[in-house]
Design a protein around this motif. Structure first.
Motif, PDB file in Angstrom:
ATOM      1  N   TYR A 184       0.798  -1.078  -0.166  1.00 30.00           N
ATOM      2  CA  TYR A 184       0.052  -0.198  -0.178  1.00 30.00           C
ATOM      3  C   TYR A 184       0.829   1.166   0.027  1.00 30.00           C
ATOM      4  O   TYR A 184       0.478   2.072  -0.616  1.00 30.00           O
ATOM      5  CB  TYR A 184      -0.926  -0.039   1.079  1.00 30.00           C
ATOM      6  CG  TYR A 184      -2.082  -1.067   1.218  1.00 30.00           C
ATOM      7  CD1 TYR A 184      -3.174  -1.055   0.291  1.00 30.00           C
ATOM      8  CD2 TYR A 184      -1.714  -2.359   1.935  1.00 30.00           C
ATOM      9  CE1 TYR A 184      -4.075  -1.924   0.243  1.00 30.00           C
ATOM     10  CE2 TYR A 184      -2.593  -3.353   1.912  1.00 30.00           C
ATOM     11  CZ  TYR A 184      -3.726  -3.180   0.948  1.00 30.00           C
ATOM     12  OH  TYR A 184      -4.631  -4.021   0.958  1.00 30.00           O
ATOM     13  N   GLY A 185       1.867   1.164   0.981  1.00 28.02           N
ATOM     14  CA  GLY A 185       2.936   2.304   0.657  1.00 28.02           C
ATOM     15  C   GLY A 185       3.582   2.592  -0.771  1.00 28.02           C
ATOM     16  O   GLY A 185       3.592   3.762  -1.361  1.00 28.02           O
ATOM     17  N   ASP A 186       3.774   1.514  -1.560  1.00 26.93           N
ATOM     18  CA  ASP A 186       4.380   1.737  -2.850  1.00 26.93           C
ATOM     19  C   ASP A 186       3.213   1.913  -3.792  1.00 26.93           C
ATOM     20  O   ASP A 186       3.601   2.746  -4.842  1.00 26.93           O
ATOM     21  CB  ASP A 186       4.952   0.336  -3.071  1.00 26.93           C
ATOM     22  CG  ASP A 186       6.192   0.015  -2.739  1.00 26.93           C
ATOM     23  OD1 ASP A 186       6.734   0.786  -2.027  1.00 26.93           O
ATOM     24  OD2 ASP A 186       6.820  -1.207  -2.797  1.00 26.93           O
ATOM     25  N   LEU A 187       1.969   1.532  -3.445  1.00 26.34           N
ATOM     26  CA  LEU A 187       0.819   2.059  -4.419  1.00 26.34           C
ATOM     27  C   LEU A 187       0.626   3.646  -4.117  1.00 26.34           C
ATOM     28  O   LEU A 187       0.548   4.407  -5.280  1.00 26.34           O
ATOM     29  CB  LEU A 187      -0.299   1.292  -4.134  1.00 26.34           C
ATOM     30  CG  LEU A 187      -1.841   1.900  -4.690  1.00 26.34           C
ATOM     31  CD1 LEU A 187      -1.709   1.543  -6.343  1.00 26.34           C
ATOM     32  CD2 LEU A 187      -2.939   1.041  -4.099  1.00 26.34           C
ATOM     33  N   ALA A 188       0.914   4.008  -2.864  1.00 31.06           N
ATOM     34  CA  ALA A 188       0.626   5.516  -2.891  1.00 31.06           C
ATOM     35  C   ALA A 188       1.611   6.411  -3.506  1.00 31.06           C
ATOM     36  O   ALA A 188       1.273   7.551  -4.037  1.00 31.06           O
ATOM     37  CB  ALA A 188       0.752   5.800  -1.320  1.00 31.06           C
ATOM     38  N   VAL A 189       2.862   5.930  -3.491  1.00 36.59           N
ATOM     39  CA  VAL A 189       3.689   6.799  -4.014  1.00 36.59           C
ATOM     40  C   VAL A 189       4.133   6.059  -5.854  1.00 36.59           C
ATOM     41  O   VAL A 189       4.882   6.898  -6.578  1.00 36.59           O
ATOM     42  CB  VAL A 189       5.287   6.384  -3.823  1.00 36.59           C
ATOM     43  CG1 VAL A 189       5.095   6.920  -2.101  1.00 36.59           C
ATOM     44  CG2 VAL A 189       5.555   4.956  -3.629  1.00 36.59           C
TER      45      VAL A 189
END
Length: 374
Positions: A184-189
């Motif tokens: 989810y962190g990688d999706l956000a960025v």
């Protein structure tokens, strides 16, 4: 005046007997406590809430709804629960070896697990959902909209199985992670384009990362179960009785309400369990996507990716050749027309490094280097 008879040794004898009685009582209590059999249960506390995580006020203690489910099972079995930390991907092997009696922690009911382990009745129903960036809400509504994109999930899960099957048809790339936080962190960025995981994890991921949204559709439906070694079917059957009793009297519902994960899906699952007795056993995965296509279709789907890889290889090879020619010409010019220091340095580079594989000087150095010099 006649005095009351005195017994000088009575008081000390009474106190001694009382002390011995207290010691005996404590010893008996300790023996009884030690004689209570443990129920060792394994989970991955790094998975986080609401499954299993270290308590904020005491890192040596774990909390979560699966912690309470383990306590419920232990109480029903007349045992004391003892938590054993194990990596998420090693839980199946740990319970099969007998390292723990039961494995919990968001473990999914799959045909593969039923073929090699003793699996309890499902005690929670979850939905696999698609998470995208808010800006892509209208662009990526379904897996079919993600052709040529990167879709992430947690490895060794039902979501991974569903995505690998759908990728053949829909032409996206599956990216697997070893945890459920970083996707989810990688999706956000912007490193990936979507995430597919259980709705509990998806809701937590959206809360923790600004700019993400869960699509309303359901990609697949699954169930959480407890795992036991294949030869522990008697214990599995006892756990099933305890779980069904907790479904009937509301104890499981109370646990999930405390952790804000109760919904109408659970009420329907419990009614099915109490009426049929083995819901989910024959078909634990109900996917919204049809089965994958054949080998020819698979090859066709991946042809664009293979073409891109070939182009990248060609570009890198061309760049390497041009770089080699430029550096080689510069080295040759320097050796012929450069100053003394330049010529010596470039000659040493060519003779000792560029013109000789690095491993070749090692035997020479080992043979001629004086002992003790290094």
């Amino acid at each position: 005046m006649a005095g009351i008879p005195r017994f000088p040794h009575f008081s000390s004898t009474f106190h001694l007997a009382a002390a011995l009685a207290v010691v005996t009582l404590y010893a008996s209590v300790g023996v009884v406590a030690q004689s209570v059999e443990e129920l060792t249960w394994g989970a991955d506390a790094e998975g986080g809430a609401p499954y299993v995580e270290a308590a904020a006020d005491d890192p040596s203690r774990v909390v979560g709804f699966d912690v309470e489910v383990a306590g419920l099972l232990a109480e029903g079995l007349g045992r004391r629960p003892r938590f054993v930390q194990a990596g998420f991907t090693t839980l199946d092997a740990a319970v099969a070896r007998g390292d723990v009696d039961i494995a919990l922690g968001g473990l999914e009911d799959t045909p593969a697990r039923r073929s090699r382990l003793a699996v309890t009745v499902p005690y929670y129903e979850f939905r696999e959902v698609l998470t995208v960036r808010e800006a892509d809400r209208d662009r990526y509504r379904r897996l079919a909209d993600l052709r040529g994109r990167r879709v992430a999930t947690l490895g060794a899960t039902q979501a991974a199985d569903v995505l690998n099957a759908a990728a053949v048809r829909d032409g996206f790339t599956v990216v697997t992670y070893e945890d459920d936080v970083h996707p989810y962190g990688d999706l956000a960025v912007g490193r990936i384009d979507a995430v597919v995981l259980d709705h509990i994890l998806a809701e937590r991921g959206v809360r923790r990362n600004v700019g993400l949204v869960n699509q309303p559709g359901t990609i697949a439906v699954g169930h959480y179960v407890a795992l036991l070694a294949p030869d522990r079917t008697a214990l599995r059957d006892q756990c099933n009785e305890i779980l069904r009793a907790a479904m009937a009297d509301g104890r499981l519902e109370a646990i999930f309400r405390r952790w804000n994960v109760w919904n109408d899906d659970q009420a329907a699952l419990y009614r099915l369990q109490l009426s049929n007795g083995d819901a989910g056993a024959k078909d634990p995965i109900r996917a919204a996507d049809p089965p994958p296509r054949g080998h020819v279709d698979t090859a066709i789907v991946f042809l664009p990716a293979l073409g891109r890889a070939a182009i990248i290889s060609l570009v890198l090879s061309t760049m390497a050749m041009v770089t080699a020619v430029v550096l080689g010409a510069a080295t040759a010019i320097g050796r012929v027309y450069g100053g003394r220091v330049t010529r010596v340095a470039l000659t040493a580079y060519v003779e000792l490094i560029r013109g000789t594989p690095t491993i070749h000087p090692h035997p020479v150095l080992n043979e001629w280097w004086p002992e003790g010099a290094g």
